[in-house]
Design a protein around this motif. Structure first.
Motif, PDB file in Angstrom:
ATOM      1  N   VAL A 144      -4.695 -27.606   7.106  1.00 60.79           N
ATOM      2  CA  VAL A 144      -5.356 -26.325   6.855  1.00 60.79           C
ATOM      3  C   VAL A 144      -4.295 -25.271   6.561  1.00 60.79           C
ATOM      4  CG1 VAL A 144      -6.884 -24.534   7.772  1.00 60.79           C
ATOM      5  CG2 VAL A 144      -7.258 -26.929   8.401  1.00 60.79           C
ATOM      6  N   ALA A 145      -4.557 -24.454   5.534  1.00 58.68           N
ATOM      7  CA  ALA A 145      -3.726 -23.284   5.241  1.00 58.68           C
ATOM      8  C   ALA A 145      -4.606 -22.046   5.395  1.00 58.68           C
ATOM      9  CB  ALA A 145      -3.169 -23.360   3.820  1.00 58.68           C
ATOM     10  N   VAL A 146      -4.099 -21.042   6.089  1.00 58.96           N
ATOM     11  CA  VAL A 146      -4.850 -19.810   6.350  1.00 58.96           C
ATOM     12  C   VAL A 146      -4.260 -18.689   5.502  1.00 58.96           C
ATOM     13  CG1 VAL A 146      -5.552 -18.140   8.104  1.00 58.96           C
ATOM     14  CG2 VAL A 146      -5.341 -20.563   8.703  1.00 58.96           C
ATOM     15  N   MET A 147      -5.134 -17.988   4.756  1.00 59.11           N
ATOM     16  CA  MET A 147      -4.693 -16.878   3.911  1.00 59.11           C
ATOM     17  C   MET A 147      -5.209 -15.554   4.455  1.00 59.11           C
ATOM     18  SD  MET A 147      -4.796 -17.937  -0.129  1.00 59.11           S
ATOM     19  CE  MET A 147      -4.027 -16.380  -0.596  1.00 59.11           C
ATOM     20  N   TYR A 148      -4.383 -14.517   4.284  1.00 58.96           N
ATOM     21  CA  TYR A 148      -4.782 -13.160   4.681  1.00 58.96           C
ATOM     22  C   TYR A 148      -4.177 -12.176   3.680  1.00 58.96           C
ATOM     23  CZ  TYR A 148      -5.542  -8.960   7.478  1.00 58.96           C
ATOM     24  OH  TYR A 148      -5.947  -7.711   7.914  1.00 58.96           O
ATOM     25  N   VAL A 149      -5.044 -11.458   2.982  1.00 57.74           N
ATOM     26  CA  VAL A 149      -4.651 -10.441   2.001  1.00 57.74           C
ATOM     27  C   VAL A 149      -3.553 -10.975   1.069  1.00 57.74           C
ATOM     28  CG1 VAL A 149      -4.113  -7.997   1.662  1.00 57.74           C
ATOM     29  CG2 VAL A 149      -5.141  -8.723   3.790  1.00 57.74           C
ATOM     30  N   GLY A 171      -9.556  -2.157  13.364  1.00 60.17           N
ATOM     31  CA  GLY A 171      -8.822  -1.655  12.206  1.00 60.17           C
ATOM     32  C   GLY A 171      -9.412  -2.159  10.901  1.00 60.17           C
ATOM     33  N   GLU A 172      -8.860  -1.666   9.801  1.00 62.36           N
ATOM     34  CA  GLU A 172      -9.345  -2.001   8.472  1.00 62.36           C
ATOM     35  C   GLU A 172      -8.451  -3.049   7.814  1.00 62.36           C
ATOM     36  OE1 GLU A 172     -12.105  -0.875   7.083  1.00 62.36           O
ATOM     37  OE2 GLU A 172     -12.582   0.366   8.835  1.00 62.36           O
ATOM     38  N   ILE A 173      -9.061  -3.869   6.960  1.00 69.39           N
ATOM     39  CA  ILE A 173      -8.280  -4.799   6.149  1.00 69.39           C
ATOM     40  C   ILE A 173      -7.441  -3.986   5.172  1.00 69.39           C
ATOM     41  CG2 ILE A 173      -8.403  -6.677   4.467  1.00 69.39           C
ATOM     42  CD1 ILE A 173     -11.050  -7.490   5.694  1.00 69.39           C
ATOM     43  N   PRO A 174      -6.148  -4.261   5.055  1.00 70.79           N
ATOM     44  CA  PRO A 174      -5.299  -3.475   4.151  1.00 70.79           C
ATOM     45  C   PRO A 174      -5.766  -3.547   2.696  1.00 70.79           C
ATOM     46  CG  PRO A 174      -3.972  -4.811   5.630  1.00 70.79           C
ATOM     47  CD  PRO A 174      -5.385  -5.263   5.800  1.00 70.79           C
ATOM     48  N   THR A 221      -1.857  -4.157  11.097  1.00 68.46           N
ATOM     49  CA  THR A 221      -2.854  -3.099  11.269  1.00 68.46           C
ATOM     50  C   THR A 221      -4.051  -3.546  12.095  1.00 68.46           C
ATOM     51  OG1 THR A 221      -3.926  -3.703   9.174  1.00 68.46           O
ATOM     52  CG2 THR A 221      -2.212  -2.009   9.088  1.00 68.46           C
ATOM     53  N   ARG A 222      -4.213  -4.859  12.286  1.00 68.42           N
ATOM     54  CA  ARG A 222      -5.358  -5.380  13.043  1.00 68.42           C
ATOM     55  C   ARG A 222      -4.929  -6.287  14.197  1.00 68.42           C
ATOM     56  NH1 ARG A 222      -9.194  -8.245   8.903  1.00 68.42           N
ATOM     57  NH2 ARG A 222     -10.846  -7.704  10.371  1.00 68.42           N
ATOM     58  N   SER A 225      -3.876  -3.392  -3.084  1.00 70.99           N
ATOM     59  CA  SER A 225      -3.116  -2.665  -4.099  1.00 70.99           C
ATOM     60  C   SER A 225      -2.066  -1.752  -3.467  1.00 70.99           C
ATOM     61  CB  SER A 225      -4.052  -1.831  -4.982  1.00 70.99           C
ATOM     62  OG  SER A 225      -4.653  -0.780  -4.239  1.00 70.99           O
ATOM     63  N   GLN A 226      -2.200  -1.503  -2.169  1.00 73.57           N
ATOM     64  CA  GLN A 226      -1.236  -0.679  -1.432  1.00 73.57           C
ATOM     65  C   GLN A 226      -1.011  -1.282  -0.046  1.00 73.57           C
ATOM     66  OE1 GLN A 226      -3.483   3.042  -1.849  1.00 73.57           O
ATOM     67  NE2 GLN A 226      -1.917   3.807  -3.252  1.00 73.57           N
ATOM     68  N   PRO A 227      -0.436  -2.479   0.024  1.00 72.60           N
ATOM     69  CA  PRO A 227      -0.252  -3.144   1.319  1.00 72.60           C
ATOM     70  C   PRO A 227       0.703  -2.365   2.211  1.00 72.60           C
ATOM     71  CG  PRO A 227       0.962  -4.292  -0.396  1.00 72.60           C
ATOM     72  CD  PRO A 227       0.126  -3.263  -1.086  1.00 72.60           C
ATOM     73  N   PRO A 228       0.511  -2.431   3.524  1.00 78.27           N
ATOM     74  CA  PRO A 228       1.389  -1.710   4.449  1.00 78.27           C
ATOM     75  C   PRO A 228       2.753  -2.377   4.547  1.00 78.27           C
ATOM     76  CG  PRO A 228      -0.125  -3.090   5.669  1.00 78.27           C
ATOM     77  CD  PRO A 228      -0.535  -3.186   4.230  1.00 78.27           C
ATOM     78  N   PRO A 229       3.770  -1.659   4.995  1.00 79.43           N
ATOM     79  CA  PRO A 229       5.080  -2.283   5.209  1.00 79.43           C
ATOM     80  C   PRO A 229       5.030  -3.227   6.402  1.00 79.43           C
ATOM     81  CG  PRO A 229       5.078  -0.033   6.040  1.00 79.43           C
ATOM     82  CD  PRO A 229       3.762  -0.223   5.337  1.00 79.43           C
TER      83      PRO A 229
END
Length: 349
Positions: free
Chosen positions: A236-241, A285-288, A301-302, A291-295
């Motif tokens: 299994v591979a898990v993806m996030y943003v 929290g919100e999903i980033p 953020t979550r 187009s403007q991901p956090p550093p």
């Protein structure tokens, strides 16, 4: 479930693949930024195995699957596909060269109705790939389509029916038959059961496993339902943003995840014991914005375990245990909760 064929490498290798979609604004429609749908993904799929790709809606898993079969051209990176003794970089193939390699990789789409042409019969739908590649026509084509319909559990007498006269499960079987008529080696399954009833889901999953065994197929199984992925996948591979945050064998990941996002996903998997209280992890929290991901870490953020380093430095995808990769600064120090019920590791023949 890798085959014992002495192969020198994986069937598919994705290296630093990115897909950025431009965001245009103003009267002149100038590009002001890019949506980073897939942002530097590395994956390998061994011949004969099923790799489950999971994550929330919008994480980029479908975009990645469509880049692999070149529905979308990648912005950058390499997609290496092995055909026999030859290895092709799919990002560098066009025209007739791409068409020739595409015979060996097909896709099963999510919606079993919109993916079918309502003006084409079952015979025309399943037989179209054979015509496109010049592999059969006339009576030979009809015989091969009839054989494939039987293989996916459809009646041969329904060859000349149109999609509207089939049920949802039957339409998905049509889509499966169309994908497998060319006998590909790699099949990208884009949430193939999410639009079906639960009872039909089980039938289609079992069918896919039977076809994999009989036709020696390799699957990239894209889904958001971890219960389904747990049943069918070897790894299994898990993806996030847009990023892969964890990769491991199915049993390993279900039992001892190393990334907090994986832990939160696993907390939503139904437990077999109805008397045991569920300990669902609700991410705040919100999903980033892709187009403007956090550093720093894309998940900070979550994340309930975040520290100052998480907001500043982006972690790399590191192998912390044999075959178990995670993108987290604290993968080795956190003790995360997996699924309680044990699951057997996939057997290697």
């Amino acid at each position: 479930m890798s085959r014992e064929n002495g192969s020198a490498g994986p069937l598919l290798e994705v290296q630093e693949v990115r897909k950025y979609f431009p965001v245009k604004e103003g009267l002149l429609q100038r590009t002001v930024r890019h949506v980073k749908a897939v942002d530097g993904v590395d994956l390998t799929i061994e011949e004969g195995e099923t790799l489950g790709l999971v994550g929330e809606s919008g994480c980029g898993k479908t975009t990645l699957g469509r880049m692999i079969v070149r529905v979308f051209p990648p912005t950058s990176g390499s997609i290496l596909f092995r055909e026999g003794d030859q290895q092709h970089d799919l990002t560098q193939l066009y025209g007739a060269e791409l068409k020739a390699v595409r015979r060996h990789m097909q896709m099963i789409f999510q919606d079993p109705f919109s993916s079918l042409n309502p003006r084409m019969t079952a015979l025309e739908t399943i037989g179209e790939p054979l015509l496109i590649h010049g592999l059969a026509k006339g009576r030979d084509l009809e015989d091969r389509v009839a054989e494939m319909m039987e293989a996916v559990g459809l009646k041969v007498e329904h060859l000349r029916r149109y999609p509207h006269s089939f049920s949802g499960g039957q339409r998905q079987r049509l889509g499966i038959a169309r994908a497998l008529i060319l006998h590909p080696s790699l099949v990208v399954c884009d949430e193939p059961v999410s639009a079906l009833d639960v009872s039909v889901q089980a039938q289609v999953i079992n069918l896919l496993q039977d076809l994999q065994r009989d036709m020696q197929l390799t699957y990239l199984f894209v889904a958001h339902d971890l219960s389904v992925v747990r049943h069918i996948s070897d790894r299994v591979a898990v993806m996030y943003v847009g990023k892969v945050v964890e990769v491991a064998a199915t049993g390993t990941m279900m039992g001892r995840p190393l990334h907090p996002y994986t832990e939160a996903l696993l907390s939503a998997v139904p437990r077999p014991d109805p008397h045991k209280e569920s300990q669902r992890i609700l991410m705040e929290g919100e999903i980033p914005d892709p187009s403007q991901p956090p550093p720093g870490c894309i998940f900070h953020t979550r994340c309930r375990y975040r520290e100052e380093i998480c907001t500043e430095d982006e972690p790399e995808l590191i192998e912390h245990e044999p075959g178990h990769y995670a993108r987290c600064h604290f993968a080795q120090s956190l003790t995360l909760q997996g699924v309680d019920a044990p699951i057997e590791e996939a057997a290697t023949p």
